[in-house]
Write an enzyme that holds these catalytic residues in place. Structure first.
Site, PDB file in Angstrom:
ATOM      1  N   ARG A  46       0.844  -1.204   0.000  1.00 30.04           N
ATOM      2  CA  ARG A  46       0.000   0.000   0.000  1.00 30.04           C
ATOM      3  C   ARG A  46       0.875   1.248   0.000  1.00 30.04           C
ATOM      4  NH1 ARG A  46      -1.782   2.274   4.420  1.00 30.04           N
ATOM      5  NH2 ARG A  46      -2.130   0.356   5.564  1.00 30.04           N
ATOM      6  N   TYR A  99     -13.387  18.717 -15.389  1.00 29.91           N
ATOM      7  CA  TYR A  99     -13.897  17.335 -15.399  1.00 29.91           C
ATOM      8  C   TYR A  99     -14.985  17.172 -14.328  1.00 29.91           C
ATOM      9  CZ  TYR A  99     -13.759  12.235 -15.100  1.00 29.91           C
ATOM     10  OH  TYR A  99     -14.095  10.909 -15.081  1.00 29.91           O
ATOM     11  N   ASP A 171      -4.773  19.152 -14.136  1.00 30.72           N
ATOM     12  CA  ASP A 171      -5.119  17.891 -14.786  1.00 30.72           C
ATOM     13  C   ASP A 171      -4.589  17.980 -16.223  1.00 30.72           C
ATOM     14  OD1 ASP A 171      -6.388  15.857 -16.248  1.00 30.72           O
ATOM     15  OD2 ASP A 171      -8.202  15.937 -15.026  1.00 30.72           O
ATOM     16  N   LYS A 196      -6.760   6.873 -19.693  1.00 33.75           N
ATOM     17  CA  LYS A 196      -6.938   7.418 -21.042  1.00 33.75           C
ATOM     18  C   LYS A 196      -5.704   7.073 -21.884  1.00 33.75           C
ATOM     19  CE  LYS A 196     -10.631   8.709 -19.084  1.00 33.75           C
ATOM     20  NZ  LYS A 196     -10.842   9.950 -18.380  1.00 33.75           N
TER      21      LYS A 196
END
Ligand SMILES: *Cc1c(COP(=O)(O)O)cnc(C)c1O
Length: 380
Positions: A46, A99, A171, A196
């Site tokens: 983690r 977004y 972003d 993407k």
């Protein structure tokens, strides 16, 4: 894109010495690392995993940052980054057309902690000067935005924010690290949805945040380690594999998109095209200054009413209908269709807006498909 970036995609951060010379780094499918005789530098996946770190090293090099952190999704990277810069009673500035899930996190979710957000259009530096308050802690950007493809002047905004002690985050999913590097312009942190272009094959969900070594070291234990939305090693291996072909894929997406944008701009059934790579983009000077290329995502408004626009999918054979983008396949969705006026005004999306992700099919087949669809719905 420079040759150097191409070479980073192939070999950057692979660290053959660490992995016995393996040309493809192995997948460390291990949750923990033991240390009876020796501390090997890893404790628990983690927090850190050698396979995930390969993707992180490559992305840090590509974005020209000191370090990167991979997350379980783009939204995990975005929310972790925003929370890092947020505090009780703080104020954030973002874009009307940002977004949607990022806007909803800022606008609808964070107010429960007393954090307020102001939405601006973002094309003018004055938008930010007017919105910034004494308690503003973060300016959260996306350039270009992935619906109407307006840009923000990243260098000017970074300078303004820095002078007031405010952090900036961008972003950069649209341009990829090949076509735009916000850290170079003074931005503090860059986020990407790896789902993407970075992955590129529509087979993974992931995200990444790139910034200074100090930022990533803090977030590795705080917002990533505590919230726990870390990328898993299998996904990291897929992402590293995707990054190796990023330069060739992007060249083809961009070449296809340039043809398709020209085709749409001169089509009699199209009212307007939104694409940073078109010479008549309203901010073309900024496009040239800030970006070295445009990718395969664009939008347009057909000369037809909404009821007719809804008929478009019926005529299409190449395009599938779906909201994502950046994969090999051409996709279409309808951000400006079927929404009430208030919703469109609030988010700055024009009525009738159709978005397409231009895939890696032949440009001829893509244009033929669009032509068939547009002829079918056009008012005659
Ligand atoms: C898809 C997307 C995201 C979110 O990424 P996920 O991996 O789906 O969580 C963020 N920003 C932009 C611009 C996107 O298109």
């Amino acid at each position: 894109m420079t040759n150097r970036k191409q070479d980073i995609c192939m070999h950057g951060g692979d660290d053959y010495d660490r992995f016995h010379g393996a040309v493809v780094p192995p997948i460390y499918q291990s949750s923990l690392y033991t240390r009876k005789t020796k501390n090997h530098g890893y404790t628990y996946s983690r927090v850190a995993n050698p396979t995930v770190e390969v993707a992180e090293r490559k992305l840090a090099l590509l974005e020209e940052g000191e370090a990167a952190l991979a997350f379980s999704s783009g939204m995990a990277a975005i929310t972790a980054g925003i929370l890092h810069y947020a505090k009780q009673g703080a104020h954030i500035v973002t874009l009307r057309s940002v977004y949607t899930p990022a806007r909803l996190f800022l606008e609808d979710y964070l107010p429960r902690f007393g954090i307020e957000t102001t939405l601006v259009s973002g094309e003018r530096i004055e938008d930010f000067e007017a919105a910034i308050r004494d308690n503003t802690s973060l300016v959260y950007l996306e350039s270009p935005v992935s619906n109407v493809f307006s840009l923000q002047d990243l260098g000017a905004i970074a300078e303004l924010a820095r002078s007031k002690g405010i952090a900036t985050m961008v972003d950069n999913t649209y341009a990829t690290p090949l076509y735009q590097n916000p850290l170079r312009l003074g931005i503090d942190a860059v986020v990407h949805s790896a789902s993407k272009y970075l992955g590129g094959h529509s087979d993974l969900i992931g995200g990444v945040l790139i910034g200074s070594a100090a930022l990533c070291e803090q977030m590795k234990h705080a917002e990533r380690g505590m919230l726990g939305a870390v990328m898993d090693p299998q996904t990291a291996a897929l992402l590293t594999r995707g990054l190796r072909t990023l330069p060739v894929r992007m060249a083809q997406h961009a070449a296809n998109a340039a043809e398709v944008a020209q085709f749409l701009a001169s089509h009699p059934a199209v009212e307007r095209v939104y694409y940073p790579g078109l010479a008549d983009h309203p901010q073309s000077e900024l496009v040239r200054r800030q970006m070295s290329g445009s990718s395969g995502l664009m939008s347009f408004i057909p000369k037809a009413d909404e009821e007719r626009i809804k008929e478009l999918p019926k005529a299409l054979e190449v395009f599938e209908i779906g909201p994502s983008w950046g994969g090999f396949e051409s996709l279409m969705n309808f951000p400006g269709v079927g929404l009430p006026e208030e919703a469109l005004t609030h988010t700055g999306i024009p009525r009738g807006l159709v978005r397409i992700s231009v895939g890696l099919e032949s440009a001829a087949a893509i244009m033929e498909d669009l032509d068939r669809g547009l002829r079918r719905i056009a008012r005659t």
